[in-house]
Write an enzyme that holds these catalytic residues in place. Structure first.
Site, PDB file in Angstrom:
ATOM      1  N   LYS A 139       0.856  -1.185   0.000  1.00  9.10           N
ATOM      2  CA  LYS A 139       0.000   0.000   0.000  1.00  9.10           C
ATOM      3  C   LYS A 139       0.889   1.232   0.000  1.00  9.10           C
ATOM      4  O   LYS A 139       1.730   1.406   0.882  1.00  9.10           O
ATOM      5  CB  LYS A 139      -0.904  -0.011   1.223  1.00  9.10           C
TER       6      LYS A 139
ATOM      7  N   ARG B 253     -10.987   9.659   1.945  1.00  4.82           N
ATOM      8  CA  ARG B 253     -10.859  10.326   3.251  1.00  4.82           C
ATOM      9  C   ARG B 253     -12.037  11.253   3.508  1.00  4.82           C
ATOM     10  O   ARG B 253     -12.458  11.418   4.651  1.00  4.82           O
ATOM     11  CB  ARG B 253      -9.510  11.047   3.340  1.00  4.82           C
TER      12      ARG B 253
ATOM     13  N   LYS C  18       1.242  10.011   5.461  1.00  9.01           N
ATOM     14  CA  LYS C  18       1.365   8.638   5.965  1.00  9.01           C
ATOM     15  C   LYS C  18       2.655   7.967   5.488  1.00  9.01           C
ATOM     16  O   LYS C  18       2.740   6.759   5.390  1.00  9.01           O
ATOM     17  CB  LYS C  18       0.119   7.843   5.545  1.00  9.01           C
TER      18      LYS C  18
ATOM     19  N   GLU D 206       7.523  -6.563   1.052  1.00 10.12           N
ATOM     20  CA  GLU D 206       6.315  -6.443   1.885  1.00 10.12           C
ATOM     21  C   GLU D 206       5.390  -7.646   1.661  1.00 10.12           C
ATOM     22  O   GLU D 206       4.835  -8.212   2.601  1.00 10.12           O
ATOM     23  CB  GLU D 206       5.547  -5.151   1.544  1.00 10.12           C
TER      24      GLU D 206
ATOM     25  N   LYS E 107      -2.235  -1.489  -3.837  1.00  7.03           N
ATOM     26  CA  LYS E 107      -3.096  -0.304  -3.739  1.00  7.03           C
ATOM     27  C   LYS E 107      -2.285   0.968  -3.799  1.00  7.03           C
ATOM     28  O   LYS E 107      -1.267   1.038  -3.111  1.00  7.03           O
ATOM     29  CB  LYS E 107      -3.827  -0.396  -2.406  1.00  7.03           C
TER      30      LYS E 107
ATOM     31  N   SER F  10     -10.391   5.511  -4.594  1.00  7.46           N
ATOM     32  CA  SER F  10     -11.343   6.601  -4.755  1.00  7.46           C
ATOM     33  C   SER F  10     -10.886   7.666  -5.760  1.00  7.46           C
ATOM     34  O   SER F  10     -11.703   8.179  -6.529  1.00  7.46           O
ATOM     35  CB  SER F  10     -11.594   7.239  -3.394  1.00  7.46           C
TER      36      SER F  10
ATOM     37  N   TYR G 133     -15.429   0.705  -6.788  1.00 11.51           N
ATOM     38  CA  TYR G 133     -16.711   1.354  -6.529  1.00 11.51           C
ATOM     39  C   TYR G 133     -17.688   1.113  -7.676  1.00 11.51           C
ATOM     40  O   TYR G 133     -18.870   1.419  -7.560  1.00 11.51           O
ATOM     41  CB  TYR G 133     -16.476   2.852  -6.276  1.00 11.51           C
TER      42      TYR G 133
HETATM   43  C1  PBG Z   1      -7.188   3.567   5.456  1.00 11.96           C
HETATM   44  C2  PBG Z   1      -7.627   3.270   4.082  1.00 11.96           C
HETATM   45  C3  PBG Z   1      -7.528   4.169   3.028  1.00 11.96           C
HETATM   46  C4  PBG Z   1      -8.129   3.560   1.926  1.00 11.96           C
HETATM   47  C5  PBG Z   1      -8.582   2.284   2.325  1.00 11.96           C
HETATM   48  N1  PBG Z   1      -8.253   2.125   3.668  1.00 11.96           N
HETATM   49  C6  PBG Z   1      -7.009   5.563   2.988  1.00 11.96           C
HETATM   50  C7  PBG Z   1      -5.704   5.887   3.570  1.00 11.96           C
HETATM   51  O1  PBG Z   1      -4.835   5.030   3.736  1.00 11.96           O
HETATM   52  O2  PBG Z   1      -5.542   7.058   3.899  1.00 11.96           O
HETATM   53  C8  PBG Z   1      -8.253   4.215   0.588  1.00 11.96           C
HETATM   54  C9  PBG Z   1      -9.255   3.672  -0.355  1.00 11.96           C
HETATM   55  C10 PBG Z   1      -9.625   4.581  -1.462  1.00 11.96           C
HETATM   56  O3  PBG Z   1      -9.018   5.656  -1.664  1.00 11.96           O
HETATM   57  O4  PBG Z   1     -10.581   4.248  -2.188  1.00 11.96           O
HETATM   58  N2  PBG Z   1      -7.162   2.616   6.377  1.00 11.96           N
END
Ligand code: PBG
Length: 328
Positions: free
Chosen positions: A198, A208, A221, A237, A252, A278, A317
């Site tokens: 990720k 968010r 992050k 990882e 991701k 997203s 989605y």
């Molecule tokens: C956080 C989490 C995130 C997403 C899934 N789980 C956002 C982040 O790490 O800030 C993002 C999914 C998306 O953008 O559709 N636990």
């Protein structure tokens, strides 16, 4: 005209039947995992400004959505709670409240729609007042202390009906710790889908907003999510999460990281999922709304790309819309 030496690759593309016959990858409803955003209340749905077409749903409407998903052939849902503000705290204790929004959604869907798989996201951002995925002390994201909270969160989710625990936090050692805790409590059959690779991405913005963490997040992050410049590290990882007991792994975001999906597919014998996040959704929607691209054509092309790259499935989605159209 013998400069071609008889080699004409277009021959197999000439007709629809021939294109169908040589097609190398397939997209079916069972490839699609549908993320849902859960809110408090009854018969409640709210719009997400940056994700036109996606709504947050109260638990009863999530149950209806689950039925629709099952009827369309979607194998599993991924749930994300928008925790009411007053329940968010610096220690993220709401994450292991057995009656939290996530658990209520899991148990309601599990009893009404037992045939669909339920994937529970485990990370603290949806419960903490900082918007970070881990506990914060003096600006540091604490690893081991966070893992201890995640274990408790994974256990209440499993008791509520989660079939797959999906740690999305990128703390070290969390897969082994969660596996151990699940086994110790009789949840040997609960799977772990690790968000293994990720990245610290700019494509999570609309998510968010959807879960209500964007406005509270201070900083970024990057001390736990991966640097987008790296690929070898993603393999490390993934290797680590497999060694710790993951049943499947995730890459991701999705489309900007297809090279990682393909490399993982070539390197490991484990199901690999990609998350079309997203921001990717928003780009397609907004480009289509501006008349720049054919919306549904671009959606299918983007989803097919994951299959071509070797993914076993995609969190998207678009799952319900596409599953329905593919099945029609
Ligand atoms: C956080 C989490 C995130 C997403 C899934 N789980 C956002 C982040 O790490 O800030 C993002 C999914 C998306 O953008 O559709 N636990």
């Amino acid at each position: 005209m013998d400069f071609l030496g008889g080699r004409r690759l277009r021959r197999s593309r000439r007709t629809a039947w021939s294109r169908a016959m040589v097609r190398e990858s397939l997209l079916t409803p069972s490839d699609l995992i549908w993320p849902l955003f859960v809110i408090d209340g009854h018969n409640e749905k709210t719009q997400i400004r940056t994700m036109p077409g996606v709504e947050r749903l109260s638990v009863d409407l999530c149950v209806e959505a689950a039925k629709a998903a099952r009827d369309a052939g979607i194998p599993a849902l991924a749930l994300f709670p928008n925790t009411p503000d007053h329940l968010r705290s610096t220690n993220g204790a709401e994450a292991y409240n057995p009656d939290n929004l996530m658990c209520r959604a899991l148990s309601a869907i599990k009893s009404a729609v037992p045939g669909i798989g339920l994937i529970a996201d485990v990370a603290l951002d949806e419960y903490s007042s900082d918007g970070q995925d881990g506990l914060v002390r003096n600006g540091e994201i604490l690893n081991d202390e966070t893992v201890a909270v995640m274990i408790r969160s994974a256990l209440v989710q499993s008791k509520a009906g989660a079939d797959i625990i999906a740690p999305s936090d990128m703390m070290d050692g969390r897969v082994a710790a969660i596996r151990d805790a699940l086994d110790g409590e009789g949840f040997e059959q609960t799977q772990i889908m690790a968000y293994a690779a990720k990245y610290a991405s700019f494509y999570y913005g609309p998510f968010r907003e959807a879960v209500g963490t964007g406005s509270r997040l201070v900083g970024d992050k990057r001390t736990y999510q991966m640097d987008y410049a790296n690929s070898d590290e993603a393999m490390r990882e993934i290797e680590q999460d497999i060694a710790e007991g993951a049943d499947s792994v995730m890459v991701k975001p999705g489309l900007p990281y297809l090279d990682i999906v393909r490399r993982a597919k070539d390197s490991f014998n484990i199901p690999i999922y990609a998350y079309q996040v997203s921001g990717e959704y928003a780009m397609i929607e907004m480009a289509a709304a501006a008349g720049a691209i054919d919306r549904y054509g671009a959606i299918l092309e983007s989803l097919w790309a994951f299959k071509r790259a070797g993914a076993s499935g995609v969190l998207t989605y678009y799952a319900l819309e596409v599953a329905r159209k593919l099945g029609a």
